[in-house]
Enzyme design. Structure first.
Site, PDB file in Angstrom:
ATOM      1  N   GLN A 261       0.826  -1.210   0.000  1.00 61.00           N
ATOM      2  CA  GLN A 261       0.000   0.000   0.000  1.00 61.00           C
ATOM      3  C   GLN A 261       0.860   1.259   0.000  1.00 61.00           C
ATOM      4  O   GLN A 261       0.504   2.258  -0.632  1.00 61.00           O
ATOM      5  CB  GLN A 261      -0.950   0.006   1.199  1.00 61.00           C
ATOM      6  N   HIS A 264       1.770   2.942  -3.368  1.00 60.46           N
ATOM      7  CA  HIS A 264       0.850   3.781  -4.123  1.00 60.46           C
ATOM      8  C   HIS A 264       1.289   5.229  -4.192  1.00 60.46           C
ATOM      9  O   HIS A 264       1.231   5.870  -5.244  1.00 60.46           O
ATOM     10  CB  HIS A 264      -0.553   3.736  -3.486  1.00 60.46           C
ATOM     11  N   GLU A 330      -9.518   1.819   5.135  1.00 59.08           N
ATOM     12  CA  GLU A 330      -9.958   1.483   3.780  1.00 59.08           C
ATOM     13  C   GLU A 330      -9.803  -0.026   3.563  1.00 59.08           C
ATOM     14  O   GLU A 330     -10.719  -0.698   3.110  1.00 59.08           O
ATOM     15  CB  GLU A 330      -9.111   2.261   2.772  1.00 59.08           C
ATOM     16  N   HIS A 331      -8.625  -0.541   3.869  1.00 58.91           N
ATOM     17  CA  HIS A 331      -8.348  -1.975   3.792  1.00 58.91           C
ATOM     18  C   HIS A 331      -7.902  -2.444   5.179  1.00 58.91           C
ATOM     19  O   HIS A 331      -6.975  -1.871   5.749  1.00 58.91           O
ATOM     20  CB  HIS A 331      -7.211  -2.288   2.822  1.00 58.91           C
ATOM     21  N   ASP A 364      -7.415  -5.678  -4.820  1.00 56.74           N
ATOM     22  CA  ASP A 364      -7.117  -4.656  -5.818  1.00 56.74           C
ATOM     23  C   ASP A 364      -7.411  -5.140  -7.229  1.00 56.74           C
ATOM     24  O   ASP A 364      -7.710  -4.331  -8.111  1.00 56.74           O
ATOM     25  CB  ASP A 364      -5.643  -4.250  -5.732  1.00 56.74           C
ATOM     26  N   HIS A 423     -51.980  20.461   4.879  1.00 59.33           N
ATOM     27  CA  HIS A 423     -51.637  19.059   4.648  1.00 59.33           C
ATOM     28  C   HIS A 423     -52.831  18.161   4.990  1.00 59.33           C
ATOM     29  O   HIS A 423     -53.175  17.246   4.232  1.00 59.33           O
ATOM     30  CB  HIS A 423     -50.424  18.654   5.494  1.00 59.33           C
TER      31      HIS A 423
END
Length: 432
Positions: A261, A264, A330-331, A364, A423
């Site tokens: 990771q 990235h 996220e992961h 991924d 109403h």
């Protein structure tokens, strides 16, 4: 390389404030992209070309990628890579079809009182595919396949022009688009791509209803700025991984996944949460070895050494679960004894990877799950991109006379309590 946060003596009343996070000033970036988006709205294709020269250092010959360029990219795609892409597509489509569920549900609340829910696809979407440090052709799959399964009528893809490819997006991105049957692809990147989708550009690109896909902070800022004019999936920040591991975890595998990771982006977050000092030390030793041998070693070192990455020491797995829920990764990987039981107790994560044979890299590419996931703790309230991201739930209410009469006095009572007598009158008028 990873700093250490020792939370073993903490009562964790507010663990979120103690955990590592990427420093992301989206509001400042909004002011940067505001004139960019305004230029696209005002001057259309001319602005897009100027912005490509400014940010991508190339002036595309074609803002919309010619069909022949896409077919050529597909024809030249490496056969081994094509086989991998086709497998990833099949698996993501299979999971997406399962996610779709039923298109309509109905509940009869009383005789003649029917409420239905229809799931209606968005008519047109703009899908963004990054092409900066890594040309994420896999993101084409993650965006396009669920949109197709949802029944979206019109799909457009944008990805930055690349100087080395003559002002076209990366050829692998084009090849995957062609493989999936996407014909509308633009050589436009960054905030200007979001603006193009949101405003539309006369003679080039019709405006869309929804923009999805990951991107850098300026893509995120453009989404925030233009949200409301156009729908967005999320404001995704830098990618992140958390690994919850005990003493029995394999330090070599844990380190490899943290590195994967960090590869990235220098802003990527890699977090190890463990109750074992011995494991933490072994992972640190492995990181030193693996990073020194990595192709993108400088980028990885920057990510692992940044404020967004750390080893977090906890008393036990119970405290570890509190920490990973507060982090909302996220992961999230689970490297513990009885990993499935531990994973079942996690509440906040974009995706959970159970055991040593389920690395994030699997998700991924070929797991069949989505890799467009909430970041920065947003997993506490948001989901990853999936079929339902491209669907709208619309209620259809159908009551007959007797069914309305049955609830008329209740409607009138509630309307009177809210000082909205018209109403109630709208109901009573039907029985006058």
């Amino acid at each position: 390389m990873l700093r250490t946060l020792d939370l073993r003596q903490s009562d964790l009343a507010d663990p979120g404030s103690l955990l590592p996070r990427a420093e992301l000033d989206v509001e400042a970036a909004v002011e940067v992209v505001r004139p960019i988006c305004a230029a696209v709205a005002e001057r259309g294709a001319e602005a897009l070309l100027e912005l490509s020269e400014r940010f991508d250092r190339v002036r595309p010959e074609h803002l919309r990628v010619p069909a022949e360029a896409m077919q050529q990219a597909l024809a030249e795609l490496d056969p081994t890579l094509r086989e991998a892409v086709e497998l990833a597509v099949r698996r993501r489509r299979q999971v997406s079809e399962a996610e779709l569920g039923t298109a309509r549900t109905e509940v009869e609340l009383a005789p003649g009182a029917l409420v239905a829910q229809r799931m209606i696809p968005v008519r047109r979407v703009g899908l963004y595919v990054p092409g900066g440090l890594a040309p994420l052709s896999s993101s084409v799959i993650m965006n396009v396949v669920p949109a197709q399964v949802a029944g979206v009528e019109s799909i457009a893809v944008a990805s930055p022009p690349q100087a080395e490819f003559g002002g076209l997006p990366h050829p692998t991105i084009l090849a995957v688009c062609a493989l999936l049957g996407v014909e509308e692809v633009y050589a436009v990147g960054g905030a200007q791509a979001v603006a193009m989708f949101a405003h539309g550009v006369e003679g080039l690109c019709r405006r869309v209803d929804l923009v999805t896909g990951p991107g850098n902070i300026y893509v995120v800022a453009a989404k925030r700025l233009l949200k409301g004019l156009v729908g967005i999936d999320s404001e995704a920040g830098p990618t992140e991984i958390a690994v919850l591991a005990d003493a029995g975890a394999d330090p070599r595998l844990v380190a490899a996944d943290l590195v994967s990771q960090a590869e990235h982006d220098p802003s990527a977050g890699s977090v190890l949460v463990t109750d074992s000092e011995a494991l933490a030390e072994a992972v640190a030793a492995e990181l030193a070895v693996q990073v020194s041998a990595a192709r993108h070693g400088d980028r990885i070192r920057a990510a692992l050494g940044g404020p967004q990455s750390a080893t977090v020491l906890v008393r036990d797995l119970e405290q570890g679960l509190v920490v990973v829920d507060a982090y909302g990764a996220e992961h999230l990987e689970i490297h513990t004894a009885d990993a499935e039981r531990v994973a079942a107790r996690v509440r906040n994560a974009g995706a959970i990877f159970v055991g040593p044979w389920s690395p994030v890299s699997l998700g991924d590419y070929c797991a069949g799950s989505t890799h467009v996931l909430p970041t920065g703790g947003a997993a506490a309230h948001s989901s990853g991109l999936n079929v339902k991201s491209f669907l709208r739930a619309v209620n259809v209410i159908s009551y007959d006379r007797d069914a309305l009469r049955l609830v008329a006095r209740h409607i009138e009572a509630m309307a009177e309590a809210e000082d909205l007598p018209a109403h109630g009158a709208a109901v009573s008028a039907r029985f006058a």
